[in-house]
Design a protein around this motif. Structure first.
Motif, PDB file in Angstrom:
ATOM      1  N   ASP A 216       0.835  -1.212   0.003  1.00 49.42           N
ATOM      2  CA  ASP A 216      -0.029   0.113   0.024  1.00 49.42           C
ATOM      3  C   ASP A 216       0.989   1.239  -0.091  1.00 49.42           C
ATOM      4  N   SER A 217       2.072   1.197  -0.210  1.00 48.99           N
ATOM      5  CA  SER A 217       3.017   2.380  -0.234  1.00 48.99           C
ATOM      6  C   SER A 217       3.088   3.080  -1.404  1.00 48.99           C
ATOM      7  N   ASP A 218       2.984   4.321  -1.387  1.00 53.78           N
ATOM      8  CA  ASP A 218       2.919   5.184  -2.471  1.00 53.78           C
ATOM      9  C   ASP A 218       4.288   5.569  -2.923  1.00 53.78           C
ATOM     10  N   ILE A 219       4.635   5.479  -4.184  1.00 53.99           N
ATOM     11  CA  ILE A 219       6.080   5.938  -4.809  1.00 53.99           C
ATOM     12  C   ILE A 219       5.581   6.955  -5.808  1.00 53.99           C
ATOM     13  N   PRO A 220       6.245   8.237  -5.260  1.00 56.15           N
ATOM     14  CA  PRO A 220       6.357   9.577  -5.877  1.00 56.15           C
ATOM     15  C   PRO A 220       6.749   9.366  -7.363  1.00 56.15           C
ATOM     16  N   ILE A 221       6.004   9.845  -8.416  1.00 55.62           N
ATOM     17  CA  ILE A 221       6.603  10.040  -9.790  1.00 55.62           C
ATOM     18  C   ILE A 221       6.646  11.362 -10.251  1.00 55.62           C
ATOM     19  N   ALA A 222       6.840  11.694 -11.339  1.00 58.42           N
ATOM     20  CA  ALA A 222       6.709  12.931 -11.987  1.00 58.42           C
ATOM     21  C   ALA A 222       8.113  13.740 -11.428  1.00 58.42           C
ATOM     22  N   LEU A 223       9.234  12.968 -11.425  1.00 60.71           N
ATOM     23  CA  LEU A 223      10.454  13.572 -10.698  1.00 60.71           C
ATOM     24  C   LEU A 223      10.870  14.815 -11.837  1.00 60.71           C
ATOM     25  N   PHE A 224      10.530  14.986 -12.843  1.00 60.18           N
ATOM     26  CA  PHE A 224      10.994  16.095 -13.820  1.00 60.18           C
ATOM     27  C   PHE A 224      10.127  17.235 -13.779  1.00 60.18           C
ATOM     28  N   ASN A 225       9.085  17.296 -12.921  1.00 60.51           N
ATOM     29  CA  ASN A 225       7.871  18.350 -12.908  1.00 60.51           C
ATOM     30  C   ASN A 225       8.191  19.223 -12.003  1.00 60.51           C
ATOM     31  N   ASN A 226       9.393  19.246 -11.367  1.00 56.09           N
ATOM     32  CA  ASN A 226       9.757  20.402 -10.499  1.00 56.09           C
ATOM     33  C   ASN A 226      11.314  20.573 -10.437  1.00 56.09           C
ATOM     34  N   ASP A 227      12.041  21.278  -9.668  1.00 55.35           N
ATOM     35  CA  ASP A 227      13.370  21.388  -9.501  1.00 55.35           C
ATOM     36  C   ASP A 227      14.165  20.589  -8.590  1.00 55.35           C
ATOM     37  N   VAL A 228      13.427  19.745  -7.807  1.00 56.45           N
ATOM     38  CA  VAL A 228      14.214  19.060  -7.009  1.00 56.45           C
ATOM     39  C   VAL A 228      15.226  18.190  -7.618  1.00 56.45           C
ATOM     40  N   PHE A 229      15.172  17.767  -8.728  1.00 58.84           N
ATOM     41  CA  PHE A 229      16.179  16.795  -9.519  1.00 58.84           C
ATOM     42  C   PHE A 229      17.122  18.129 -10.594  1.00 58.84           C
ATOM     43  N   GLU A 230      17.044  19.029 -10.108  1.00 55.32           N
ATOM     44  CA  GLU A 230      18.039  20.148 -11.095  1.00 55.32           C
ATOM     45  C   GLU A 230      19.297  19.739 -11.234  1.00 55.32           C
ATOM     46  N   ASP A 231      19.702  18.932 -10.455  1.00 59.69           N
ATOM     47  CA  ASP A 231      21.385  18.472 -11.028  1.00 59.69           C
ATOM     48  C   ASP A 231      21.262  17.427 -12.113  1.00 59.69           C
ATOM     49  N   VAL A 232      20.193  16.978 -12.166  1.00 57.96           N
ATOM     50  CA  VAL A 232      20.225  15.887 -13.210  1.00 57.96           C
ATOM     51  C   VAL A 232      19.557  16.258 -14.482  1.00 57.96           C
ATOM     52  N   SER A 233      20.596  16.477 -15.525  1.00 59.49           N
ATOM     53  CA  SER A 233      20.399  17.192 -16.690  1.00 59.49           C
ATOM     54  C   SER A 233      19.416  16.505 -17.587  1.00 59.49           C
TER      55      SER A 233
END
Length: 358
Positions: A216-233
């Motif tokens: 029942d664990s939620d896994i967040p997706i949409a990693l590139f929809n904000n700047d949290v992963f800005e270091d990953v080009s």
């Protein structure tokens, strides 16, 4: 010159991976192609040959990436231990390679049967476990990307030879389940952009999370929809980089001889949407077929798309709520690689099934 097959073993033969043994003992033309890929590869820690013999996929993925970079004319600096590839020409880019493997306790790869091989020719809307396969891939890829993102932030970015103004690409090879070859881009479209493919509607639906399979664990997706992963080009991705790639390249040569029957399913822009053809010198598969580059719209350091423009890599961009594919060749959707030659009437039925022509 890196030698993968002579002066064996680096590890005890009983530990050889099944795919390594197959290459070593049976797939002679494929072995020659792979050996050509690695002739200028530098084994910086003197471990990669042993890794290749015993674990196979992670090393195989690195060898393939190096072959693609070499074909592009990119210069790789091997003078530092990490990241895996420091591209210095025509622009400086860091590339870290990673693979997604089958989870502990998951169905083992050696359990693959002929029906699994044939499943590469089943369209998504006829796949009964499509959501299960997709969600498992998303979870495995999320773990791999988070691992390399964290490694960059905590380690690589602090090294003297790394500056914070150069693009950082995570190159992800999918081996996350027995039938990883039928993911296409669906797992990454969901994980990176929150666009979850519905095969019955034949459309992408917005999502922000999925349930981890069996929990029942939620896994967040949409990693590139904000700047949290800005270091990953960007994420460079393939789910079709297996022994079938080597056989497809061998079958594409003018004097290929008798090998496995390889069939490519490609997604084309015109109607009908899918093309299904046997790989041959007149219908070849190219080295960079099956690779996708997902650009991060929030990247701090943007990858110049022209760096990879002269290939069959398909580049994917998200502009607002719209995405676009850019490439020089129809993307490789999936690949059948089997010892049995499939009759043309069977392939015609597959074409109709993929294009929903009933």
């Amino acid at each position: 010159m890196l030698d993968l097959f002579k002066n064996l073993p680096k590890v005890p033969e009983e530990k050889f991976h099944a795919k390594f043994k197959l290459l070593k003992n049976s797939l002679f033309r494929e072995k020659a192609i792979l050996s050509d890929w690695v002739k200028d590869f530098v084994d910086r820690d003197n471990k990669i040959v042993a890794e290749f013999q015993e674990n196979f996929h992670s090393s195989f993925w690195e060898f393939y990436l190096f072959a693609v970079f070499s074909e592009l004319g990119l210069k790789v600096d091997f003078s530092h231990s990490s990241p895996d590839f420091i591209i210095t020409y025509p622009e400086r880019i860091l590339v870290e390679a990673v693979v997604s493997n089958i989870k502990d306790g998951g169905r083992a790869e050696q359990d693959r049967k002929h029906e699994d091989i044939l499943s590469m020719l089943i369209p998504p809307h006829q796949v009964l476990d499509f959501q299960e396969v997709l969600d498992e891939a998303i979870v495995r890829h999320s773990s791999s990307i988070h691992k390399k993102w964290s490694k960059y932030k905590k380690d690589y970015s602090k090294r003297k030879h790394v500056t914070r103004d150069e693009p950082y690409i995570i190159a992800l090879g999918s081996y996350d389940q027995v039938n990883y070859g039928r993911e296409f881009v669906y797992s990454m479209m969901a994980l990176l952009f929150g666009l979850y493919y519905d095969p019955l509607a034949d459309d992408y639906l917005p999502r922000i999370s999925i349930k981890k399979p069996g929990t029942d664990s939620d896994i967040p997706i949409a990693l590139f929809n904000n700047d949290v992963f800005e270091d990953v080009s960007a994420i460079l991705f393939s789910c079709t980089m297996t022994l079938g790639k080597l056989t497809a390249l061998a079958n594409s040569e003018e004097k290929s001889g008798q090998m496995n029957h390889v069939v490519n399913v490609r997604q084309i822009s015109a109607e009908p949407t899918y093309s299904i053809k046997s790989v041959s010198p007149t219908e070849p598969e190219h080295l960079s077929d099956g690779l996708f580059l997902f650009h991060n719209p929030y990247a701090k350091n943007v990858v110049d798309k022209n760096m990879f423009g002269n290939t069959n890599i398909v580049q994917i961009f998200l502009d607002g709520d719209q995405f676009r594919f850019e490439g020089n060749h129809p993307p490789l959707f999936s690949r059948y690689n089997g010892i049995f030659k499939l009759p043309e009437e069977f392939l015609s039925k597959i074409v109709r099934a993929f294009n929903r022509l009933y």
